[in-house]
Design a protein around this motif. Structure first.
Motif, mmCIF file in Angstrom:
data_model
loop_
_atom_site.group_PDB
_atom_site.id
_atom_site.type_symbol
_atom_site.label_atom_id
_atom_site.label_comp_id
_atom_site.label_asym_id
_atom_site.label_seq_id
_atom_site.Cartn_x
_atom_site.Cartn_y
_atom_site.Cartn_z
ATOM 1 N N SER A 159 0.829 -1.212 0.000
ATOM 2 C CA SER A 159 0.000 0.000 0.000
ATOM 3 C C SER A 159 0.859 1.256 0.000
ATOM 4 C CB SER A 159 -0.937 -0.005 1.210
ATOM 5 O OG SER A 159 -0.208 0.020 2.420
ATOM 6 N N ALA A 162 2.153 1.724 -3.637
ATOM 7 C CA ALA A 162 1.108 2.195 -4.544
ATOM 8 C C ALA A 162 0.769 3.661 -4.287
ATOM 9 C CB ALA A 162 -0.137 1.321 -4.396
ATOM 10 N N TYR A 163 0.678 4.017 -3.011
ATOM 11 C CA TYR A 163 0.327 5.394 -2.659
ATOM 12 C C TYR A 163 1.421 6.361 -3.091
ATOM 13 C CZ TYR A 163 -0.679 9.500 0.200
ATOM 14 O OH TYR A 163 -0.923 10.784 0.630
ATOM 15 N N MET A 165 3.752 6.001 -5.357
ATOM 16 C CA MET A 165 3.858 6.106 -6.808
ATOM 17 C C MET A 165 2.758 7.018 -7.364
ATOM 18 S SD MET A 165 6.524 4.527 -7.895
ATOM 19 C CE MET A 165 7.199 5.377 -6.449
ATOM 20 N N ASP A 166 1.588 6.947 -6.771
ATOM 21 C CA ASP A 166 0.493 7.816 -7.192
ATOM 22 C C ASP A 166 0.813 9.274 -6.872
ATOM 23 O OD1 ASP A 166 -2.323 8.247 -8.117
ATOM 24 O OD2 ASP A 166 -2.563 8.929 -6.041
ATOM 25 N N GLN A 167 1.390 9.501 -5.689
ATOM 26 C CA GLN A 167 1.759 10.865 -5.315
ATOM 27 C C GLN A 167 2.885 11.395 -6.190
ATOM 28 O OE1 GLN A 167 -0.307 12.395 -2.927
ATOM 29 N NE2 GLN A 167 -1.240 10.425 -3.455
ATOM 30 N N LYS A 168 3.784 10.504 -6.596
ATOM 31 C CA LYS A 168 4.862 10.909 -7.505
ATOM 32 C C LYS A 168 4.284 11.342 -8.848
ATOM 33 C CE LYS A 168 8.740 9.058 -10.128
ATOM 34 N NZ LYS A 168 9.498 7.848 -10.499
ATOM 35 N N ASP A 169 3.346 10.545 -9.391
ATOM 36 C CA ASP A 169 2.741 10.876 -10.681
ATOM 37 C C ASP A 169 2.009 12.210 -10.639
ATOM 38 O OD1 ASP A 169 3.715 8.491 -11.661
ATOM 39 O OD2 ASP A 169 1.826 7.393 -11.376
ATOM 40 N N LYS A 170 1.445 12.517 -9.483
ATOM 41 C CA LYS A 170 0.698 13.771 -9.331
ATOM 42 C C LYS A 170 1.576 14.922 -8.837
ATOM 43 C CE LYS A 170 -3.634 11.345 -8.350
ATOM 44 N NZ LYS A 170 -4.672 11.023 -7.330
ATOM 45 N N ARG A 172 2.928 15.482 -5.957
ATOM 46 C CA ARG A 172 2.451 16.001 -4.677
ATOM 47 C C ARG A 172 3.623 16.250 -3.714
ATOM 48 N NH1 ARG A 172 -2.957 14.105 -4.161
ATOM 49 N NH2 ARG A 172 -4.057 14.977 -5.958
ATOM 50 N N TRP A 175 5.324 13.269 -1.679
ATOM 51 C CA TRP A 175 6.323 12.427 -2.342
ATOM 52 C C TRP A 175 7.713 13.023 -2.182
ATOM 53 C CZ3 TRP A 175 8.074 8.103 -4.189
ATOM 54 C CH2 TRP A 175 9.105 8.093 -5.126
#
Length: 346
Positions: A159, A162-163, A165-170, A172, A175
């Protein structure tokens, strides 16, 4: 005007706002001076033990490691409070403090957010709660406590990855903060391990491993035998109301009121528990002594009970986890190293 506003808010929630020098540093509340002191004590203690290690006898070394482990665990409880209510109203001060906490309890602080804030608090004791005690089904209740951190480590690592990596893509801020914490933490760990492997392992690694292990295992003590929050907003958590443990851990024993109001500062929780929770909660969920509860619940008689005293029927479906899940702790460590590689890629 900003200071007057904070003072008004502090009075409204019975918390004394900081003044003078500490106010200039951005510290929000007077009570958090002790929080900062606890972090300083851990680092001073660790430095002293490191410095005197070769002059100590075997017994003194064991006692010193145990003391470092105890203060590292206190750092873990401070970390828990800090990710709910930041100590400073200055972004850079909070960032620096989280780096210091990462070196106190042995893990990048921002990594707690997905598993704790966004999973455990949002879905307490349900299938979406990464920290749910219900996944433990050993008939011997002591194993449910001892192996809980090991068995949950793999899901926590997944988890977290996944979290982040999502923050990296956005793109934020969390990250970037996580990367700063991870680079700082793992760099120091590697340097100390190379400089003196024995002292690093005994003085730094083992105490911080205990802190991480125990802060995860606390979920068993606080939530095992309790219903989900959406089913029972009062009896979903177990509280440890002893004065000593709550002084040392900054009221982390008052867990029900914390789940009800996770954004409240820790200094407010004791009074709020006595007024809002104690009159309504089942008496079995207000325990005076955590060690006493740990002994009776997990050692002798060691029966796994619901909060109302009825017995839980374990299926023993975890019987093979004891052999295969220690690898999960290694996976959790490797996820931290993964962040360093990600920084290079960025």
């Amino acid at each position: 005007l900003k200071l007057q506003f904070l003072y008004f808010i502090g009075r409204m929630v019975s918390i004394e706002p900081c003044k003078g020098f500490w106010r200039d540093l951005g510290l929000r509340f007077e009570s958090d001076k002790r929080t900062l002191m606890w972090v300083v004590i851990y680092h001073v203690l660790t430095i002293v033990v490191w410095k005197l290690w070769w002059d100590m006898g075997a017994l003194l070394k064991v006692l010193s490691v145990a003391m470092c482990a105890f203060w590292s665990f206190l750092g873990a409880t401070i970390t828990h409070n800090a990710i709910h209510v930041p100590l400073f109203d200055n972004m850079y001060s909070n960032s620096f403090f989280q780096i210091a906490l990462s070196h106190t309890y042995g893990w990048p602080v921002s990594a707690l957010v997905p598993g704790h804030n966004l999973s455990h608090h949002k879905f307490t004791n349900t299938a979406k709660d990464a920290m749910r005690p219900q996944r433990m089904q050993y008939k011997w209740n002591l194993l449910n406590y001892l192996l809980f951190p090991i068995i949950t480590a793999s899901q926590i690592a997944a988890s977290d990855k996944a979290y982040m990596m999502d923050q990296k893509d956005k793109n934020r801020p969390i990250w970037k903060q996580y990367l700063v914490e991870a680079v700082s933490f793992y760099s120091v760990q590697v340097l100390l391990a190379v400089y003196c492997p024995e002292k690093w392992f005994c003085v730094v690694f083992l105490p911080q491993l205990y802190a991480k292990y125990q802060i995860i295992a606390m979920n068993i003590l606080q939530h095992d035998g309790c219903p989900p929050s959406h089913e029972d907003p009062v009896n979903n958590s177990r509280n440890f109301v002893g004065a000593f443990i709550n002084y040392m851990t900054f009221n982390n024993g008052y867990h029900t009121i914390h789940h009800t109001n996770p954004g409240w500062h820790w200094s407010r929780l004791a009074d709020a528990h006595n007024k809002l929770v104690a009159p309504k909660i089942h008496p079995n969920l207000d325990q005076e002594n955590m060690l006493s509860y740990l002994f009776t619940a997990h050692i002798y008689p060691g029966k796994r009970l619901m909060y109302d005293g009825s017995e839980v029927c374990a299926t023993n479906r975890n019987r093979f986890f004891i052999f295969c899940k220690p690898v999960a702790l290694l996976r959790l460590r490797l996820w931290g190293l993964f962040s360093l590689a990600s920084l290079l890629v960025c």
